[in-house]
Design a protein around this motif. Structure first.
Motif, PDB file in Angstrom:
ATOM      1  N   ARG A 143       0.829  -1.198   0.000  1.00 57.53           N
ATOM      2  CA  ARG A 143       0.000   0.000   0.000  1.00 57.53           C
ATOM      3  C   ARG A 143       0.869   1.256   0.000  1.00 57.53           C
ATOM      4  N   ASP A 146       2.559   1.923   3.313  1.00 59.00           N
ATOM      5  CA  ASP A 146       3.544   0.984   3.829  1.00 59.00           C
ATOM      6  C   ASP A 146       4.959   1.443   3.470  1.00 59.00           C
ATOM      7  N   CYS A 160       3.902  -1.819   8.153  1.00 65.21           N
ATOM      8  CA  CYS A 160       2.516  -1.636   7.703  1.00 65.21           C
ATOM      9  C   CYS A 160       1.694  -0.952   8.801  1.00 65.21           C
ATOM     10  N   ASP A 168      -4.663  -8.528   7.893  1.00 67.58           N
ATOM     11  CA  ASP A 168      -4.215  -7.518   6.938  1.00 67.58           C
ATOM     12  C   ASP A 168      -2.738  -7.661   6.613  1.00 67.58           C
TER      13      ASP A 168
END
Length: 227
Positions: A143, A146, A160, A168
């Protein structure tokens, strides 16, 4: 730092002294030959411009150098990713935010399997390019929030933030594994790389950065031992 010290401790006082002397000649109530006054005015303007230009040039150069040094201290030169220091710093910041939000923080630890073989067979140049390609794929797989870092050698860490739970961070680890499935074309060679991936999750209320990194590292080694 040395050029700026010379500027501020030698050049600046010298210029100020000349400016004061010139101002005294210009403002002295006793009559002075006009040539002296014109000469003082020219000297004042010249030294003022010299001081201004020198200060801007040296401060600008010094600021750029400091920014470059600060960037180099936190980034890996091979992959362009953050390094160990950046990973730890980012994890600490994320845990601090977790104290306020109550959200989980995930750490993914990746260790490339048999990477030494690549260096031995193809050379360190190809090995470095492979590390950079792996790092780029990892960065594309996570993401935007991250942080991917080269932790050292053939190890990568992903921090994260803002997770719901361990599920997740498990999804992030799965995406990293998928990213490793396609071969890497480096210097005309098609190279297949594998990685052992471990992960853990924690909270700012009860975990610290060192603890989460240790747990993720231990989980990674557990996975590696099963190969």
């Amino acid at each position: 730092m040395m050029p700026r010290r010379i500027l501020f401790f030698v050049a600046v006082p010298a210029c100020i002294a000349v400016l004061l002397a010139s101002a005294w000649l210009l403002l002295d109530p006793q009559p002075q030959p006009s040539i002296f006054r014109w000469f003082a005015a020219v000297i004042s303007v010249g030294f003022a411009l010299l001081l201004l230009c020198s200060s801007i040039a040296v401060l600008w150069t010094g600021g750029q150098q400091e920014a470059e040094l600060a960037h180099a201290a936190r980034h890996d030169p091979v992959t362009g990713l953050g390094n160990r220091l950046q990973a730890v710093s980012r994890l600490e910041e994320t845990l601090e935010r977790s104290l306020q939000t109550g959200r989980a923080v995930g750490v993914v630890f990746c260790d490339l399997d048999d990477f030494k073989v690549v260096n031995d067979v193809y050379g360190h140049t190809v090995g470095d390019r492979l590390l950079a390609a792996i790092g780029a794929r990892f960065a594309d797989s996570v993401r935007p929030t991250d942080t991917v870092a080269r932790y050292g050698g053939d190890e990568f860490v992903v921090v994260c933030p803002e997770l719901r739970d361990a599920t997740d961070v498990g999804l992030v680890a799965d995406r990293l594994g998928i990213a490793m499935e396609r071969p890497f074309v480096i210097g005309g060679h098609s190279l297949t790389a594998r990685a052992s991936i471990g992960f853990t999750v924690g909270y700012g209320t009860r975990n610290n950065a060192e603890e989460l990194l240790t747990r993720a590292d231990a989980e990674m080694y557990r996975v590696k031992m099963q190969l």
